[in-house]
Enzyme design. Structure first.
Site, PDB file in Angstrom:
ATOM      1  N   GLU A   1       3.129   4.976   4.547  1.00 26.16           N
ATOM      2  CA  GLU A   1       2.661   4.334   5.769  1.00 26.16           C
ATOM      3  C   GLU A   1       3.570   3.211   6.254  1.00 26.16           C
ATOM      4  O   GLU A   1       3.088   2.143   6.608  1.00 26.16           O
ATOM      5  CB  GLU A   1       1.243   3.804   5.526  1.00 26.16           C
ATOM      6  CG  GLU A   1       1.142   2.670   4.474  1.00 26.16           C
ATOM      7  CD  GLU A   1       0.917   3.136   3.050  1.00 26.16           C
ATOM      8  OE1 GLU A   1       1.152   4.325   2.754  1.00 26.16           O
ATOM      9  OE2 GLU A   1       0.521   2.306   2.218  1.00 26.16           O
TER      10      GLU A   1
ATOM     11  N   HIS B   1      -4.718   9.614   7.927  1.00 29.57           N
ATOM     12  CA  HIS B   1      -4.654   8.730   6.758  1.00 29.57           C
ATOM     13  C   HIS B   1      -3.571   7.659   6.949  1.00 29.57           C
ATOM     14  O   HIS B   1      -3.840   6.464   6.824  1.00 29.57           O
ATOM     15  CB  HIS B   1      -4.380   9.558   5.499  1.00 29.57           C
ATOM     16  CG  HIS B   1      -4.251   8.739   4.257  1.00 29.57           C
ATOM     17  ND1 HIS B   1      -5.323   8.461   3.440  1.00 29.57           N
ATOM     18  CD2 HIS B   1      -3.190   8.105   3.713  1.00 29.57           C
ATOM     19  CE1 HIS B   1      -4.916   7.694   2.442  1.00 29.57           C
ATOM     20  NE2 HIS B   1      -3.617   7.466   2.575  1.00 29.57           N
ATOM     21  N   GLU B   2      -2.358   8.120   7.271  1.00 34.25           N
ATOM     22  CA  GLU B   2      -1.251   7.158   7.399  1.00 34.25           C
ATOM     23  C   GLU B   2      -1.525   6.178   8.538  1.00 34.25           C
ATOM     24  O   GLU B   2      -1.202   4.990   8.449  1.00 34.25           O
ATOM     25  CB  GLU B   2       0.076   7.885   7.628  1.00 34.25           C
ATOM     26  CG  GLU B   2       0.445   8.909   6.553  1.00 34.25           C
ATOM     27  CD  GLU B   2       0.460   8.356   5.141  1.00 34.25           C
ATOM     28  OE1 GLU B   2       0.617   7.137   4.967  1.00 34.25           O
ATOM     29  OE2 GLU B   2       0.284   9.152   4.200  1.00 34.25           O
TER      30      GLU B   2
ATOM     31  N   HIS C   1      -3.801   3.330   7.651  1.00 33.06           N
ATOM     32  CA  HIS C   1      -3.098   2.277   6.903  1.00 33.06           C
ATOM     33  C   HIS C   1      -2.611   1.147   7.821  1.00 33.06           C
ATOM     34  O   HIS C   1      -2.311   0.060   7.341  1.00 33.06           O
ATOM     35  CB  HIS C   1      -1.894   2.851   6.159  1.00 33.06           C
ATOM     36  CG  HIS C   1      -2.197   3.339   4.778  1.00 33.06           C
ATOM     37  ND1 HIS C   1      -2.785   2.540   3.828  1.00 33.06           N
ATOM     38  CD2 HIS C   1      -1.981   4.531   4.173  1.00 33.06           C
ATOM     39  CE1 HIS C   1      -2.914   3.224   2.701  1.00 33.06           C
ATOM     40  NE2 HIS C   1      -2.440   4.443   2.884  1.00 33.06           N
TER      41      HIS C   1
ATOM     42  N   GLU D   1      -6.072   1.862  -0.569  1.00 29.33           N
ATOM     43  CA  GLU D   1      -6.244   3.315  -0.451  1.00 29.33           C
ATOM     44  C   GLU D   1      -7.695   3.746  -0.259  1.00 29.33           C
ATOM     45  O   GLU D   1      -7.959   4.684   0.482  1.00 29.33           O
ATOM     46  CB  GLU D   1      -5.627   4.030  -1.656  1.00 29.33           C
ATOM     47  CG  GLU D   1      -4.111   3.892  -1.728  1.00 29.33           C
ATOM     48  CD  GLU D   1      -3.370   4.449  -0.510  1.00 29.33           C
ATOM     49  OE1 GLU D   1      -3.978   5.193   0.287  1.00 29.33           O
ATOM     50  OE2 GLU D   1      -2.179   4.112  -0.347  1.00 29.33           O
TER      51      GLU D   1
ATOM     52  N   ASP E   1       3.324   1.871 -11.079  1.00 28.88           N
ATOM     53  CA  ASP E   1       3.405   3.316 -10.834  1.00 28.88           C
ATOM     54  C   ASP E   1       2.641   4.109 -11.899  1.00 28.88           C
ATOM     55  O   ASP E   1       2.172   5.213 -11.637  1.00 28.88           O
ATOM     56  CB  ASP E   1       4.863   3.797 -10.787  1.00 28.88           C
ATOM     57  CG  ASP E   1       5.530   3.426  -9.454  1.00 28.88           C
ATOM     58  OD1 ASP E   1       4.808   2.943  -8.540  1.00 28.88           O
ATOM     59  OD2 ASP E   1       6.754   3.599  -9.325  1.00 28.88           O
TER      60      ASP E   1
ATOM     61  N   TYR F   1      -8.017   6.072  -4.466  1.00 26.66           N
ATOM     62  CA  TYR F   1      -8.301   6.749  -3.202  1.00 26.66           C
ATOM     63  C   TYR F   1      -9.765   7.208  -3.149  1.00 26.66           C
ATOM     64  O   TYR F   1     -10.514   6.830  -2.247  1.00 26.66           O
ATOM     65  CB  TYR F   1      -7.413   7.993  -3.046  1.00 26.66           C
ATOM     66  CG  TYR F   1      -5.941   7.709  -2.892  1.00 26.66           C
ATOM     67  CD1 TYR F   1      -5.336   7.838  -1.658  1.00 26.66           C
ATOM     68  CD2 TYR F   1      -5.162   7.327  -3.971  1.00 26.66           C
ATOM     69  CE1 TYR F   1      -3.976   7.605  -1.501  1.00 26.66           C
ATOM     70  CE2 TYR F   1      -3.807   7.086  -3.825  1.00 26.66           C
ATOM     71  CZ  TYR F   1      -3.218   7.221  -2.593  1.00 26.66           C
ATOM     72  OH  TYR F   1      -1.887   6.980  -2.442  1.00 26.66           O
TER      73      TYR F   1
END
Ligand SMILES: [Zn+2]
Length: 770
Positions: free
Chosen positions: A266, A290-291, A294, A313, A372, A380
């Site tokens: 995003e 979705h993006e 953001h 998220e 990460d 999410y």
């Protein structure tokens, strides 16, 4: 009572910087791309206030070469600390003569081959093949490998940016213009470092709405424009009606070259999206919802650390589904939520024992883990389910008033979970008893599935299951005249995916499609659109169903189609299936299209050889070169496109035995590195080994003669005894067994997980049992 820290927002444990000592007002970032060397050099300046009178500025860096540092124009010495999981600290002493709290900190640096933020693609790996391509991905903590910075979502500021490149370039800001090959951008909205983005290559743009354009390689421009132009402005308006006006001025999308299998990112003003989104039927553009969402959750209101990633998220998935609901109805929203719930179940199950560590909503990264590692479906889906649950408790109409309030309260800021909860309770003072029914402790801190499953509207998913069931029963009873094209007339592509997946799954039970070829042929004639679908997700499943049922007509169709797609996700299982039913045909198509699958890998290999000069090494040191030639290059060893969870134990075994042979040299190298590490971190053991080796060598050099020292004369056996008297207790102290156990354990974990997760290359399909 909710467990919470004393101070909010919490300090971000994933940065090495001393960001708490400063207020960062603005950043200026100038990048210069060198495609030949595959490096980006940068000049970065931060305008800050030293609010605690700190004597040092500590910044994050990772695999960077830092050339110069200065404060208020005075060149300043700096120190780059030893590398750890989170990178290397850059410590700059503030000269004592600078008393003013306002500082301009400037650094010049250059990326290295290890840079984790950048992907350089050779021309052959792009769709047009015109020139090389570069793109960045800074989330979560990779901005520090592009330029030194306060790399934390807790620090947000406006940016002025530029990139110098021989190819058209974009960055995550508003374009200001181009002079020569310098592309300038401004980002007046405060953003964190992880949203800095750059892409450069043979890129062109076309409008897809009054405030949106799509950027991609010229070859695909018309297709991409068609894919997005119908929905883009509707998405923007639906999102604005839920939250408030879009603040970033323009919303553009960059579609990356086909060889990229990653998801979207995003980046403000210009979302980076995966090319697989382009399906031709506009059915995958949900990803854009979705993006786009953001732009509010994540980009305007940001998690203060990756421990609270669900705020980014979870909120985004929640808004994305609300946008879909606005455009296509509440059933569509819930259909998407049901698929999400199933994804969450699968991904928590796939985590195995590590679910205990990584399936809670609020993470604990204080041990310095790489954020990460915490990445999964959990923030999410568990996050959006929590918001769905709160909405149900409060009532949608009332909750809808909270949405703009929350985003207004925290816009331009970074927050933690407790601030969100305070904001919620503060907005609904009369709902305290209702909100208190939420088991916050379980929702936030306990691993596993959410404690409450919302009462989803199952009408759309029921349609898929009912129709699949009907095919099952009517195929058994030969009542195939009961079907018509109207059955799937109103199915969305995702419903077709669920329907076809259900049919394919029957074959894994007692039902075999090869005994119901007439049913498959009937299906093909009543559902003609499946054969004509341009949506890869739908078409692939359609071929799989037909080929699973041994419908020979489809063998060649699948073979031809496999030559047109690049994604491992389709290619490998496609050949596995074809090989099972018709090995010669599978081999024929594989030989026909083989070069396409290897093009990227090959070009990476050759550029790697050039860079490291392995050929030259081979001439010089024959020993090293024979070992090196066994070593698979890092691009292949760390080819994340081939990483996936094995489907079952048999597949895992197959991969392990293949990979142990194929990557043996790499694994030996890893074990060697771990051994060196084990010794370096156990000084005493290393000392004992050196002492014994040195002692034995020294004594043997005496050749049986006595050693004469000013204070006495010692024969060999006395010397050996002395050496043992010293070495044995030291050996016990050095605890060699635990070091050995650590070495064995860490080797098994590292090598074992790589060997299990790495898929075998496509051609091995043909070496397996048919
Ligand atoms: Zn997202």
């Amino acid at each position: 009572m909710l467990r919470r820290p004393n101070v909010s927002p919490e300090r971000d444990p994933s940065t090495l910087s001393n960001y708490g000592d400063f207020v960062v007002h603005s950043t200026r970032l100038d990048l210069q791309v060198d495609f030949d060397k595959a490096v980006v050099s940068s000049a970065v300046s931060f305008e800050v206030t030293n609010k605690t009178h700190a004597h040092h500025i500590v910044l994050d860096s990772s695999y960077l070469v830092i050339h110069t540092a200065s404060i208020n124009g005075i060149s300043t010495p700096f120190e780059v600390g030893e590398r750890q999981t989170l990178g290397s600290k850059v410590t700059i002493a503030i000269p004592p003569e600078i008393q003013a709290p306002h500082l301009t900190i400037t650094l010049q640096s250059e990326t290295t081959a290890e840079c984790t933020a950048l992907q350089f693609l050779p021309a052959e790996a792009t769709d047009g093949g015109v020139g090389p391509y570069l793109f960045s991905q800074c989330q979560a903590i990779h901005a520090r490998s592009l330029f030194p910075c306060f790399d934390t979502p807790a620090v947000k500021c406006p940016y002025e940016m530029s990139v110098t490149s021989p190819y058209p370039s974009v960055m995550s800001g508003r374009p200001l213009g181009v002079s020569g090959n310098v592309y300038r951008f401004s980002q007046p909205v405060p953003i964190p470092s992880y949203l800095v983005a750059v892409a450069s290559g043979d890129i062109q743009s076309a409008p897809i709405g009054p405030r949106s354009s799509v950027y991609c390689e010229p070859l695909k421009l018309a297709v991409c424009q068609h894919e997005f132009s119908a929905d883009m402005e509707h998405f923007l308006q639906a999102a604005e009606s839920l939250v408030f006006k879009y603040e970033w001025e323009r919303y553009d999308a960059l579609v990356l070259p086909s060889s990229f299998p990653y998801g979207g990112m995003e980046n403000p003003n210009i979302t980076f999206v995966t090319p697989t989104l382009i399906s031709g039927d506009r059915e995958n553009v949900d990803v854009i919802a979705h993006e786009l969402a953001h732009s509010w959750s994540g980009n305007l209101v940001t998690n203060c650390s990756w421990e609270h990633f669900w705020l980014n998220e979870g909120w985004t998935v929640y808004l994305e589904r609300r946008i879909l609901g606005k455009l296509h109805g509440a059933a569509t929203r819930d259909f998407s939520a049901i698929i999400g719930w199933t994804d969450l179940e699968n991904s928590i199950a796939a985590m195995g024992p590590s679910a205990e560590r990584w399936s809670m909503l609020v993470h604990n990264l204080r041990d310095g883990s790489d954020p990460d590692d915490a990445f999964s479906t959990v923030p999410y889906e568990k996050g959006s389910t929590l918001l769905y649950h709160i909405e149900t408790l409060i009532g949608q109409n009332r909750f809808d008033k909270f949405i703009p309030h929350y985003f207004h309260t925290f816009r331009y800021k970074s927050l933690d979970t407790y601030q969100f909860i305070d904001c919620l309770y503060g907005f609904f003072p009369d709902c305290k008893s209702i909100l208190d029914t939420i088991d916050w402790e379980t929702w936030l801190y306990k691993p596993g599935m959410p404690p409450v499953k919302p009462d989803f509207d199952t009408s759309m998913v029921d349609q898929c299951y009912t129709l699949a069931d009907k095919w099952y029963h009517h195929s058994l009873r030969n009542k195939l005249h009961k079907f018509s094209s109207a059955d799937i007339q109103f199915f969305t592509a995702n419903q077709s995916v669920v329907f076809l997946d259900t049919l394919i799954a029957f074959d894994k039970l007692d039902f075999k499609w090869k005994h119901h070829l007439d049913a498959l042929n009937t299906m093909a004639s009543v559902y003609q659109e499946y054969s004509k679908s341009t949506n890869a997700e739908v078409l692939f499943r359609w071929y799989v169903l037909q080929v699973t049922g041994h419908n020979q007509e489809y063998y060649a169709q699948l073979g031809e189609w496999l030559g047109t797609v690049g994604r491992m996700k389709f290619v490998r299982p496609g050949y596995v299936l074809l090989n099972k039913v018709d090995r010669p045909m599978a081999l024929y198509y594989f030989k026909k299209y083989q070069s396409r699958y290897h093009a990227i890998c090959k070009s990476m290999l050759s550029s790697f050889r050039d860079r490291l000069g392995i050929e030259r090494l081979r001439g010089d040191v024959s020993n090293i070169s024979s070992t090196l030639s066994q070593l698979r290059p890092p691009q292949e060893f760390f080819d994340f496109r081939r990483v996936s969870k094995p489907a079952n134990f048999g597949e895992a075994q197959g991969r392990i035995s293949y990979n142990l042979g194929y990557y043996s040299a790499n694994y030996v190298a890893i074990v060697a590195i771990l051994s060196v590490y084990a010794l370096v971190t156990n000084f005493l053991l290393m000392f004992v080994i050196l002492l014994v080796a040195g002692g034995v060598f020294g004594i043997s050099r005496l050749g049986g003669n006595d050693l004469v020292l000013p204070f006495g004369r010692f024969n060999s056996s006395q010397l050996y005894t002395g050496l043992m008297i010293v070495a044995i207790p030291l050996t016990f102290l050095a605890s060699p067994i635990s070091t050995m156990m650590w070495l064995i354990g860490s080797s098994i974990v590292t090598v074992g997980s790589h060997a299990t997760l790495m898929e075998k290359p496509i051609e091995t399909v043909f070496e397996e049992e048919v």
